[in-house]
Motif scaffolding. Sequence first.
Motif, PDB file in Angstrom:
ATOM      1  N   VAL A   1       5.339  18.558   2.285  1.00  0.00           N
ATOM      2  CA  VAL A   1       5.843  19.250   1.097  1.00  0.00           C
ATOM      3  C   VAL A   1       4.660  19.879   0.355  1.00  0.00           C
ATOM      4  O   VAL A   1       3.687  19.182   0.050  1.00  0.00           O
ATOM      5  CB  VAL A   1       6.594  18.267   0.160  1.00  0.00           C
ATOM      6  N   PRO A   2       4.734  21.182   0.046  1.00  0.00           N
ATOM      7  CA  PRO A   2       3.664  21.790  -0.750  1.00  0.00           C
ATOM      8  C   PRO A   2       3.472  21.030  -2.061  1.00  0.00           C
ATOM      9  O   PRO A   2       4.446  20.657  -2.723  1.00  0.00           O
ATOM     10  CB  PRO A   2       4.169  23.218  -1.005  1.00  0.00           C
ATOM     11  N   ALA A   3       2.215  20.773  -2.402  1.00  0.00           N
ATOM     12  CA  ALA A   3       1.902  19.974  -3.594  1.00  0.00           C
ATOM     13  C   ALA A   3       2.561  20.541  -4.851  1.00  0.00           C
ATOM     14  O   ALA A   3       3.025  19.785  -5.708  1.00  0.00           O
ATOM     15  CB  ALA A   3       0.389  19.885  -3.776  1.00  0.00           C
ATOM     16  N   ASP A   4       2.647  21.868  -4.949  1.00  0.00           N
ATOM     17  CA  ASP A   4       3.233  22.467  -6.154  1.00  0.00           C
ATOM     18  C   ASP A   4       4.758  22.391  -6.183  1.00  0.00           C
ATOM     19  O   ASP A   4       5.386  22.784  -7.161  1.00  0.00           O
ATOM     20  CB  ASP A   4       2.750  23.905  -6.343  1.00  0.00           C
TER      21      ASP A   4
ATOM     22  N   THR B   1       0.855  -1.183   0.000  1.00  0.00           N
ATOM     23  CA  THR B   1       0.000   0.000   0.000  1.00  0.00           C
ATOM     24  C   THR B   1       0.891   1.233   0.000  1.00  0.00           C
ATOM     25  O   THR B   1       2.048   1.179   0.433  1.00  0.00           O
ATOM     26  CB  THR B   1      -0.906   0.064   1.249  1.00  0.00           C
ATOM     27  N   LEU B   2       0.362   2.323  -0.512  1.00  0.00           N
ATOM     28  CA  LEU B   2       1.037   3.611  -0.449  1.00  0.00           C
ATOM     29  C   LEU B   2      -0.033   4.659  -0.215  1.00  0.00           C
ATOM     30  O   LEU B   2      -1.097   4.622  -0.853  1.00  0.00           O
ATOM     31  CB  LEU B   2       1.789   3.913  -1.747  1.00  0.00           C
ATOM     32  N   CYS B   3       0.234   5.580   0.707  1.00  0.00           N
ATOM     33  CA  CYS B   3      -0.749   6.604   1.042  1.00  0.00           C
ATOM     34  C   CYS B   3      -0.091   7.977   1.029  1.00  0.00           C
ATOM     35  O   CYS B   3       1.011   8.156   1.550  1.00  0.00           O
ATOM     36  CB  CYS B   3      -1.335   6.327   2.425  1.00  0.00           C
ATOM     37  N   TYR B   4      -0.787   8.920   0.449  1.00  0.00           N
ATOM     38  CA  TYR B   4      -0.381  10.321   0.507  1.00  0.00           C
ATOM     39  C   TYR B   4      -1.358  11.042   1.422  1.00  0.00           C
ATOM     40  O   TYR B   4      -2.536  11.172   1.104  1.00  0.00           O
ATOM     41  CB  TYR B   4      -0.363  10.944  -0.897  1.00  0.00           C
ATOM     42  N   LEU B   5      -0.858  11.456   2.591  1.00  0.00           N
ATOM     43  CA  LEU B   5      -1.667  12.239   3.512  1.00  0.00           C
ATOM     44  C   LEU B   5      -1.653  13.680   3.017  1.00  0.00           C
ATOM     45  O   LEU B   5      -0.594  14.193   2.624  1.00  0.00           O
ATOM     46  CB  LEU B   5      -1.119  12.151   4.931  1.00  0.00           C
ATOM     47  N   GLU B   6      -2.834  14.317   3.018  1.00  0.00           N
ATOM     48  CA  GLU B   6      -2.995  15.664   2.474  1.00  0.00           C
ATOM     49  C   GLU B   6      -3.459  16.615   3.577  1.00  0.00           C
ATOM     50  O   GLU B   6      -4.387  16.293   4.324  1.00  0.00           O
ATOM     51  CB  GLU B   6      -4.060  15.662   1.371  1.00  0.00           C
ATOM     52  N   GLN B   7      -2.795  17.792   3.631  1.00  0.00           N
ATOM     53  CA  GLN B   7      -3.178  18.798   4.623  1.00  0.00           C
ATOM     54  C   GLN B   7      -2.706  20.167   4.158  1.00  0.00           C
ATOM     55  O   GLN B   7      -1.531  20.338   3.839  1.00  0.00           O
ATOM     56  CB  GLN B   7      -2.538  18.457   5.970  1.00  0.00           C
ATOM     57  N   ASP B   8      -3.607  21.127   4.107  1.00  0.00           N
ATOM     58  CA  ASP B   8      -3.264  22.519   3.782  1.00  0.00           C
ATOM     59  C   ASP B   8      -2.445  22.645   2.498  1.00  0.00           C
ATOM     60  O   ASP B   8      -1.445  23.371   2.451  1.00  0.00           O
ATOM     61  CB  ASP B   8      -2.495  23.170   4.947  1.00  0.00           C
ATOM     62  N   GLY B   9      -2.841  21.922   1.453  1.00  0.00           N
ATOM     63  CA  GLY B   9      -2.145  22.015   0.168  1.00  0.00           C
ATOM     64  C   GLY B   9      -0.790  21.324   0.157  1.00  0.00           C
ATOM     65  O   GLY B   9       0.023  21.572  -0.733  1.00  0.00           O
TER      66      GLY B   9
END
Length: 162
Positions: free
Chosen positions: A111-114, A8-16
Amino acid sequence: MSKSCLTTLCYLEQDGKYLMMHRVSKKNDVNRDKWIGVGGHFEEGESPEECLQREVKEETGLELLSWRFRGIVTFIADEHPAEYMCLYTSAEWDGDASCLPDCREGVLEWVPADEIGGLQLWEGDRIFLRLLAENAPFFSLKLRYKGDVLEEAVLDGKNLME
């Protein structure tokens, strides 16, 4: 013939931002020096969701409250067994995401998504990270590598490299 593995691989997302792991801790790591999400190999008898929850807890100390199953990624490599990876994202967990523990796999960083495109990533990861950013519907992605070079990428049965 070598045995395939399930991960499995998960990307946790928070505040962009995405929680990324810089894989610098282990010497013999196929992901050495690369940036990836959190996750790992299934243990005997685990469902994908059980593996996801256990791996995220072990690597981050966070307990997932909800997640989204985004796709299946098939990795074929000349030097490693085939890997079938269940890809998830999550934006809801219990625990302090600003105070992450040390992880034996690597260094965790928001890390900021951009800015993720500027990190040292596998080329195939760039494809599925783009799909996540575009909020693509559930997908199947096959990535074939020769060494570190992406030789083939097939998304939902369509070759992306032709």
